[in-house]
Design a protein around this motif. Sequence first.
Motif, mmCIF file in Angstrom:
data_model
loop_
_atom_site.group_PDB
_atom_site.id
_atom_site.type_symbol
_atom_site.label_atom_id
_atom_site.label_comp_id
_atom_site.label_asym_id
_atom_site.label_seq_id
_atom_site.Cartn_x
_atom_site.Cartn_y
_atom_site.Cartn_z
ATOM 1 N N ALA A 125 -5.277 66.976 -86.248
ATOM 2 C CA ALA A 125 -5.461 66.015 -85.474
ATOM 3 C C ALA A 125 -5.890 65.740 -84.797
ATOM 4 O O ALA A 125 -5.669 67.255 -83.601
ATOM 5 C CB ALA A 125 -3.307 65.471 -85.490
ATOM 6 N N LEU A 126 -7.075 65.349 -84.365
ATOM 7 C CA LEU A 126 -7.549 64.869 -83.422
ATOM 8 C C LEU A 126 -7.376 63.293 -82.077
ATOM 9 O O LEU A 126 -7.228 62.959 -82.629
ATOM 10 C CB LEU A 126 -9.785 65.465 -82.999
ATOM 11 N N ASP A 127 -7.334 63.934 -80.781
ATOM 12 C CA ASP A 127 -8.307 62.725 -80.331
ATOM 13 C C ASP A 127 -9.123 61.924 -80.366
ATOM 14 O O ASP A 127 -10.308 63.214 -79.640
ATOM 15 C CB ASP A 127 -7.800 62.517 -78.851
ATOM 16 N N SER A 128 -9.367 60.570 -80.916
ATOM 17 C CA SER A 128 -10.402 60.259 -81.091
ATOM 18 C C SER A 128 -11.417 60.158 -80.086
ATOM 19 O O SER A 128 -12.159 59.850 -79.607
ATOM 20 C CB SER A 128 -10.486 59.058 -81.966
ATOM 21 N N ALA A 129 -11.030 60.130 -78.938
ATOM 22 C CA ALA A 129 -11.968 59.792 -77.262
ATOM 23 C C ALA A 129 -12.160 61.000 -76.961
ATOM 24 O O ALA A 129 -13.241 61.080 -76.452
ATOM 25 C CB ALA A 129 -10.197 58.646 -76.557
ATOM 26 N N THR A 185 -1.852 72.425 -88.746
ATOM 27 C CA THR A 185 -1.469 72.402 -90.053
ATOM 28 C C THR A 185 -2.198 73.557 -90.983
ATOM 29 O O THR A 185 -2.988 73.278 -91.776
ATOM 30 C CB THR A 185 -0.561 72.067 -89.981
ATOM 31 N N GLU A 186 -1.926 74.776 -91.505
ATOM 32 C CA GLU A 186 -2.513 75.474 -92.875
ATOM 33 C C GLU A 186 -1.261 74.910 -93.597
ATOM 34 O O GLU A 186 -0.220 75.474 -94.144
ATOM 35 C CB GLU A 186 -2.188 76.829 -92.263
ATOM 36 N N LEU A 187 -2.209 74.402 -95.002
ATOM 37 C CA LEU A 187 -1.563 74.772 -95.971
ATOM 38 C C LEU A 187 -1.249 75.774 -97.252
ATOM 39 O O LEU A 187 -1.661 75.458 -97.538
ATOM 40 C CB LEU A 187 -2.643 73.068 -96.502
ATOM 41 N N ARG A 188 0.179 76.058 -97.087
ATOM 42 C CA ARG A 188 0.440 76.789 -97.696
ATOM 43 C C ARG A 188 1.369 76.553 -98.535
ATOM 44 O O ARG A 188 2.265 75.998 -98.332
ATOM 45 C CB ARG A 188 1.175 77.716 -96.710
ATOM 46 N N THR A 189 0.896 77.528 -99.504
ATOM 47 C CA THR A 189 1.949 77.561 -101.043
ATOM 48 C C THR A 189 2.446 78.661 -101.065
ATOM 49 O O THR A 189 3.206 78.339 -102.546
ATOM 50 C CB THR A 189 1.012 77.092 -102.319
ATOM 51 N N GLY A 190 3.391 79.138 -100.206
ATOM 52 C CA GLY A 190 3.497 80.764 -100.280
ATOM 53 C C GLY A 190 3.007 81.769 -100.774
ATOM 54 O O GLY A 190 2.255 82.296 -101.176
ATOM 55 N N PHE A 210 -0.476 62.496 -95.707
ATOM 56 C CA PHE A 210 -0.415 62.715 -97.424
ATOM 57 C C PHE A 210 -2.078 63.875 -97.741
ATOM 58 O O PHE A 210 -2.759 63.301 -96.660
ATOM 59 C CB PHE A 210 -0.612 61.402 -98.267
ATOM 60 N N ALA A 211 -1.647 65.081 -97.508
ATOM 61 C CA ALA A 211 -2.485 66.214 -98.263
ATOM 62 C C ALA A 211 -2.751 66.270 -99.690
ATOM 63 O O ALA A 211 -1.974 67.113 -100.090
ATOM 64 C CB ALA A 211 -3.089 66.937 -96.988
ATOM 65 N N GLY A 212 -3.714 66.148 -99.943
ATOM 66 C CA GLY A 212 -4.291 67.104 -101.865
ATOM 67 C C GLY A 212 -5.138 68.193 -100.823
ATOM 68 O O GLY A 212 -6.386 67.528 -100.851
ATOM 69 N N CYS A 213 -5.411 69.109 -102.017
ATOM 70 C CA CYS A 213 -5.198 70.027 -101.905
ATOM 71 C C CYS A 213 -5.256 71.810 -103.062
ATOM 72 O O CYS A 213 -3.933 71.983 -103.513
ATOM 73 C CB CYS A 213 -5.154 71.000 -101.046
ATOM 74 N N SER A 214 -6.544 71.703 -103.479
ATOM 75 C CA SER A 214 -6.500 72.489 -104.762
ATOM 76 C C SER A 214 -4.897 72.292 -105.968
ATOM 77 O O SER A 214 -4.659 73.163 -105.644
ATOM 78 C CB SER A 214 -6.123 74.124 -103.723
ATOM 79 N N GLY A 215 -4.916 71.414 -106.201
ATOM 80 C CA GLY A 215 -3.363 70.913 -106.571
ATOM 81 C C GLY A 215 -1.624 71.022 -106.256
ATOM 82 O O GLY A 215 -2.019 70.932 -106.916
ATOM 83 N N HIS A 216 -1.828 70.883 -105.079
ATOM 84 C CA HIS A 216 -1.261 70.880 -105.129
ATOM 85 C C HIS A 216 -1.209 69.258 -103.934
ATOM 86 O O HIS A 216 -2.467 68.857 -102.872
ATOM 87 C CB HIS A 216 -0.517 71.573 -103.420
ATOM 88 N N LEU A 217 0.279 68.655 -103.490
ATOM 89 C CA LEU A 217 0.159 67.299 -102.871
ATOM 90 C C LEU A 217 1.473 67.951 -101.247
ATOM 91 O O LEU A 217 1.517 68.367 -101.660
ATOM 92 C CB LEU A 217 0.602 66.169 -103.319
ATOM 93 N N PHE A 218 0.585 67.415 -100.338
ATOM 94 C CA PHE A 218 1.516 67.746 -98.973
ATOM 95 C C PHE A 218 2.462 66.463 -98.291
ATOM 96 O O PHE A 218 1.189 65.453 -98.297
ATOM 97 C CB PHE A 218 0.646 69.086 -97.691
ATOM 98 N N CYS A 219 3.381 66.948 -97.573
ATOM 99 C CA CYS A 219 3.576 64.974 -97.091
ATOM 100 C C CYS A 219 4.022 65.808 -95.279
ATOM 101 O O CYS A 219 4.408 66.592 -94.933
ATOM 102 C CB CYS A 219 4.370 64.455 -97.415
ATOM 103 N N LEU A 220 3.446 65.630 -94.240
ATOM 104 C CA LEU A 220 2.859 65.845 -92.803
ATOM 105 C C LEU A 220 3.730 64.850 -91.980
ATOM 106 O O LEU A 220 3.440 63.428 -91.985
ATOM 107 C CB LEU A 220 1.755 66.924 -92.508
ATOM 108 N N ASP A 221 4.280 64.671 -90.805
ATOM 109 C CA ASP A 221 4.702 64.112 -90.270
ATOM 110 C C ASP A 221 3.015 63.764 -89.153
ATOM 111 O O ASP A 221 2.499 64.875 -88.367
ATOM 112 C CB ASP A 221 5.532 64.864 -88.684
ATOM 113 N N ALA A 222 2.675 62.764 -88.931
ATOM 114 C CA ALA A 222 1.568 62.186 -87.973
ATOM 115 C C ALA A 222 1.587 62.820 -86.812
ATOM 116 O O ALA A 222 1.450 62.698 -85.865
ATOM 117 C CB ALA A 222 1.582 60.838 -88.499
#
Length: 103
Positions: free
Chosen positions: A14-18, A26-31, A52-64
């Motif tokens: 997440a970046l400040d758009s201004a 956050t690194e999306l780790r699959t274990g 919501f993030a989709g990556c390499s056949g995995h779906l993640f939900c993160l707190d914004a």
Amino acid sequence: MNHLYIGTNGNIAALDSATGEMLWATELRTGGILSSTRGEDVSVILRDGRVFAGCSGHLFCLDAGSGDILWHNELKGFGHNDVSLALEGVSVQYLEKIVRRSN
């Protein structure tokens, strides 16, 4: 404050758009030691304070707000391909990447 959410190389940030200041990453780790999401493209979509993030056949939900992973779904049986996301008239999909080299 308006945030810009990006996904790249198996990470969400997440970046400040201004200002462009990075607020969290956050690194999306699959274990395990080796993560199947490292270096992979990431589809990202935002809804109701969740990323919501989709990556390499995995779906993640993160707190914004914090980048904390709220849940992870391995999408068993779908393989390890790019994940396209859609929510009520908004979709994120990847097109084939083309690398051109000059002689």
